[in-house]
Design an enzyme around this catalytic site. Sequence first.
Site, mmCIF file in Angstrom:
data_model
loop_
_atom_site.group_PDB
_atom_site.id
_atom_site.type_symbol
_atom_site.label_atom_id
_atom_site.label_comp_id
_atom_site.label_asym_id
_atom_site.label_seq_id
_atom_site.Cartn_x
_atom_site.Cartn_y
_atom_site.Cartn_z
ATOM 1 N N HIS A 78 132.818 39.128 -93.206
ATOM 2 C CA HIS A 78 132.812 39.922 -91.979
ATOM 3 C C HIS A 78 133.634 39.255 -90.879
ATOM 4 C CE1 HIS A 78 130.162 37.118 -89.861
ATOM 5 N NE2 HIS A 78 129.483 37.024 -91.000
ATOM 6 N N GLU A 105 123.410 37.710 -96.532
ATOM 7 C CA GLU A 105 123.516 36.286 -96.221
ATOM 8 C C GLU A 105 122.192 35.603 -96.540
ATOM 9 O OE1 GLU A 105 124.989 33.669 -96.208
ATOM 10 O OE2 GLU A 105 126.264 33.669 -94.413
#
Length: 312
Positions: free
Chosen positions: A47, A159
């Site tokens: 990201h 994550e």
Amino acid sequence: MFDVCVSDEKIWFGTSGFVFYDPDMGGSACPSLFPLHRCKTLHLVRHAQGFHNVAGEKDHSAYLSPELFDAQLTPLGWQQVDNLRKHVNACGLSNKIELVIASPLLRTMQTAVGVFGGGDYTDGLSVTPLMVANAGNSNRSAISSLNAPPFVAVELCREHLGVHFCDKRRSVSEYELLFPAIDFSLMETNEDILWKADVREANEEVAERGKKFMDWLWTRKEKEIAVVTHSGFLFHTLNALGKDLHPLMKEEVCKHFANCELRSIVIVDKSAIGSGNSETNYPGRIPGGLDLPSDSAPKKHSEKGASTNSLA
């Protein structure tokens, strides 16, 4: 299960060591052959810059702050998204990707739709927007799903779970309002039951989850897939799967990703858990006939001649 090699622009990676370092060969790698339909091309993206990255760079303890819950992209992060979008369009990648997979957090979905989506949404379009205007306080226009590949949210590529509030997700029902054209049907629960306030997922657990994610990819029919995820997930997954790589290739594959970095890799299915059908192979002459290789023909003719002589 997965294997690895490097070519000019593509990297193959895996656990069983199909490419390896051999001192007796002067450090060269042994090339291996695999059927094309046993391979998938993955375009891995971390990201773009989020507000948690800025805060954490100044003070690591900031990750513990509830104010960073499901952190969104910074203005600089959106510039990074725009730059990567220009790149994937210029190199033709945008025309090849059949599926976009995103971790279900604001920063990853914002990055995914900004890079691989259909561009600014125009009122009156009959298609559903991938992202509504100002989603996550982004101050961005709505993004269209027109001419874009399917987008799917998958929890396996999140994550590290736990403790850091930036890694805690919102409810699926909230995300569906912000990202109407993303498919959330694979999300098993509306609320985030995976994130724990007092337990941080271990690196080994992240790597194991990454392996499960790769296994799941083989259940998909798509061959060219973009995955928008996180630095920790990518680092620990690739290091676990690429442990048998030549040191030079390991440095190339397994290092940390920068914000909005894209790396293209190819994974190989040696265990045959994926589809066994090729769309491009052709069986040769139809109807079938005698197609003896040239080096086999003399032997066959010789045997036939010997048989004939023995009957004479």
